[in-house]
Design a protein around this motif. Structure first.
Motif, mmCIF file in Angstrom:
data_model
loop_
_atom_site.group_PDB
_atom_site.id
_atom_site.type_symbol
_atom_site.label_atom_id
_atom_site.label_comp_id
_atom_site.label_asym_id
_atom_site.label_seq_id
_atom_site.Cartn_x
_atom_site.Cartn_y
_atom_site.Cartn_z
ATOM 1 N N ASP A 160 11.704 33.719 -18.186
ATOM 2 C CA ASP A 160 11.818 33.030 -19.527
ATOM 3 C C ASP A 160 11.729 34.130 -20.701
ATOM 4 O OD1 ASP A 160 11.935 31.253 -21.793
ATOM 5 O OD2 ASP A 160 9.402 31.137 -21.445
ATOM 6 N N SER B 250 10.134 23.617 -17.208
ATOM 7 C CA SER B 250 11.600 23.946 -16.853
ATOM 8 C C SER B 250 12.650 23.124 -17.711
ATOM 9 C CB SER B 250 11.726 24.182 -15.450
ATOM 10 O OG SER B 250 11.545 23.173 -14.899
ATOM 11 N N TYR C 71 11.140 30.615 -24.466
ATOM 12 C CA TYR C 71 11.053 29.435 -24.895
ATOM 13 C C TYR C 71 10.155 28.367 -24.279
ATOM 14 C CZ TYR C 71 16.122 30.490 -26.175
ATOM 15 O OH TYR C 71 17.289 30.905 -26.580
ATOM 16 N N VAL D 288 12.672 23.765 -21.402
ATOM 17 C CA VAL D 288 13.237 24.919 -21.801
ATOM 18 C C VAL D 288 14.665 24.705 -21.512
ATOM 19 C CG1 VAL D 288 13.576 27.117 -20.972
ATOM 20 C CG2 VAL D 288 11.196 26.427 -21.164
#
Length: 537
Positions: free
Chosen positions: A172, A512, A176, A515
């Motif tokens: 990442d 996840s 995010y 994101v």
């Protein structure tokens, strides 16, 4: 701002000791420390009798440059984690993007598009979260399944009925994940999720947060429609032209975010017929295992079991079996329950869930075996049929009433059927049927799990205890397909279609998926603004 890592303090340290540790690390007077925030707090339990808290903090200090020149170990410039929008839709936007699905991916795709002025239309086949919760309890308490409103389908997605875990191992670099946590806190999540190493929320809090985020999207111009199942996606010349709902309504659009989740099997079939490129992918199958939470706490935390700072202990286990299969713990839920998670009639599926308090009597986790498309040869949707086969077998073993088949670990390891259960009371509702699970999964999976459980017992004493309970089956660990996309996040053969999240094979969990929703929303916003400029000229 300076970032200090590896600040290690006793589990029961006084409140001012963290500040003193910062001063000591930097070698400065108290007046030079203008303020600090905790970025991360975890713990090191490798020595159970001497568990320590491990902090990462961001500190604002005088003469920052001079301190950096000293090259103090574990001190560096804190990265800029603020979020910046990549585009802003022009006034009079001629076309609205469509987001299909309101799980974590769809919610964040919709939220970001709304924040960038794109006024998305968000379609959800299930119901709003509180109605959906009532329908889900209908299955759990009465064995009554609504195929369109259940653990898998409805506002909030499958993650609503889970532990609400908010940690991930994804890369990442743009932070995010920080944007996701910030929006969750704004929607009512506890502020501690911003810094604890393994943040979670729990179902009850998630319900209110999902509602609050929906209201925010609507305030920003989004339109959210429930009980609006997408029956078809119109594709002409390799480009998206619109979507068709089950009621026959057509919505014209050239930008569709596909965030349908890993259980939208009818949608996968529709896309396959439409020629959208997808491929079979690996996933995992197995059982849920339950132990008394106290057993896990003692094994993991020793004399510190029950410490309120540490909370209910978790675990992460992996075993490479002699037959070449990998067995691992999946979606571990401390102090939680095993839940009915089917979305199709005549099938039994299990999953795990915890509330924020994590104070139920049992710990549970999936114990699953990795499989690949070689295990289910056929077309791209063969993995779906493979899942259905074992879910139908679980329904049969459970007595055809949405009861789940269950077996004591001692009986499972000895190869004998369970006729009764012991001191570990299973939490699955509508209920369980003691049986023999040896035919509930392929032989190779049964053999691998039988080998793994005693191996796990060497790491966590009591893991293979006779009265621990296995409940079948866990098949929805991830999507059985991947809808391939390019660097611009669009389908590799269908322009304007943006496969996203778990269902498309690009995420695995709440964080996840959220994101991925942000990244896809950015790609859509950039494409829309570029298209608008082109049309204007």
């Amino acid at each position: 701002m300076l970032r200090l890592t590896e600040i290690r303090l006793p589990l029961d340290h006084p409140a001012d000791e963290l500040r003193n540790a910062i001063l000591k690390r930097l070698g400065i007077a108290a007046a030079a420390l203008q303020g600090f925030t905790i970025f991360r707090r975890g713990y090191d339990a490798r020595k159970r009798n001497a568990i320590v808290l491990v902090y990462t903090v961001d500190a604002e200090v005088e003469n920052e440059g001079a301190l950096l020149k000293k090259n103090i170990p574990h001190v560096a410039i804190a990265p800029d984690m603020s979020y910046r929008y990549v585009a802003q839709a022009p006034q009079g936007l001629s076309e609205r993007p469509v987001v299909i699905g309101t799980g974590p991916c769809g919610i964040f795709a919709g939220l970001l598009l709304a924040q960038m002025g794109c006024r998305p239309i968000i379609l959800e086949r299930g119901k709003e979260v509180r109605e959906r919760t009532r329908d889900t309890w209908g299955l759990w308490r009465k064995g009554k399944l609504d195929p369109e409103s259940n653990v898998q389908f409805g506002e909030g997605g499958a993650g609503t009925f889970s532990d609400g875990k908010l940690h991930s191992q994804i890369k990442d670099p743009k932070f995010y994940g920080r944007k996701v946590l910030t929006e969750f806190v704004k929607a009512g999540a506890p502020e501690e999720i911003m810094y604890v190493s393994k943040p979670h929320i729990g179902t009850f809090r998630l319900v209110g947060m999902v509602e609050e985020m929906r209201h925010e999207m609507e305030r920003l111009g989004a339109e959210i429609r429930f009980q609006s199942r997408v029956e078809d996606i119109e594709i002409d010349g390799g480009k998206v032209r619109g979507v068709v709902l089950a009621n026959g309504e057509r919505i014209a659009t050239s930008h569709v975010v596909l965030a349908v989740g890993h259980s939208a099997r009818d949608t996968f079939e529709m896309l396959h017929k439409r020629g959208v490129y997808m491929e079979a992918k690996p996933f995992s199958i197995g059982f849920r295992i339950e132990h008394p939470q106290s057993v896990i706490d003692r094994a993991r935390l020793g004399p510190n079991a029950g410490n309120p700072v540490l909370g209910a202990a978790d675990y992460k286990l992996v075993h490479h079996a002699g037959n070449g299969r990998s067995v691992y713990s999946f979606c571990m839920c401390p102090g939680g329950t095993v839940v009915a998670a089917t979305s199709e009639a005549g099938r039994v599926v299990t999953n795990g869930m915890s509330q924020y308090s994590r104070n139920e009597r049992n710990a549970n986790s999936g114990i699953v075996v990795g499989i690949t498309p070689d295990d289910y040869p056929g077309d791209v949707l063969a993995g779906v049929e493979f899942q259905r086969k074992w879910e139908a077998r679980a329904f049969e073993l459970g007595g055809r009433s949405y009861h789940a088949p269950a077996q004591r670990v001692g009986d499972f390891l000895a190869g004998r059927s369970s006729t009764h259960l012991g001191e570990v009371l299973p939490s699955y509702t509508p209920g369980v049927t003691p049986t023999d699970l040896s035919t509930a999964l392929p032989d190779y999976a049964i053999a691998a799990i039988r080998e793994a459980l005693p191996a796990f017992d060497k790491q966590i004493k009591g893991f293979a205890m006779d009265d621990a309970v296995l409940t079948g089956v866990e098949t929805r660990t991830s999507s059985p397909v991947r809808i391939r996309r390019g660097e611009d996040f669009q389908s590799i053969n269908t322009r304007g279609l943006y496969p996203a999240g778990e269902g498309a094979g690009y995420a695995g969990g709440i964080l996840s998926a959220a994101v991925d929703g942000i990244e896809v929303a950015e790609a859509v916003a950039l494409a829309i603004t570029a298209q608008q400029v082109t049309q204007a000229t």
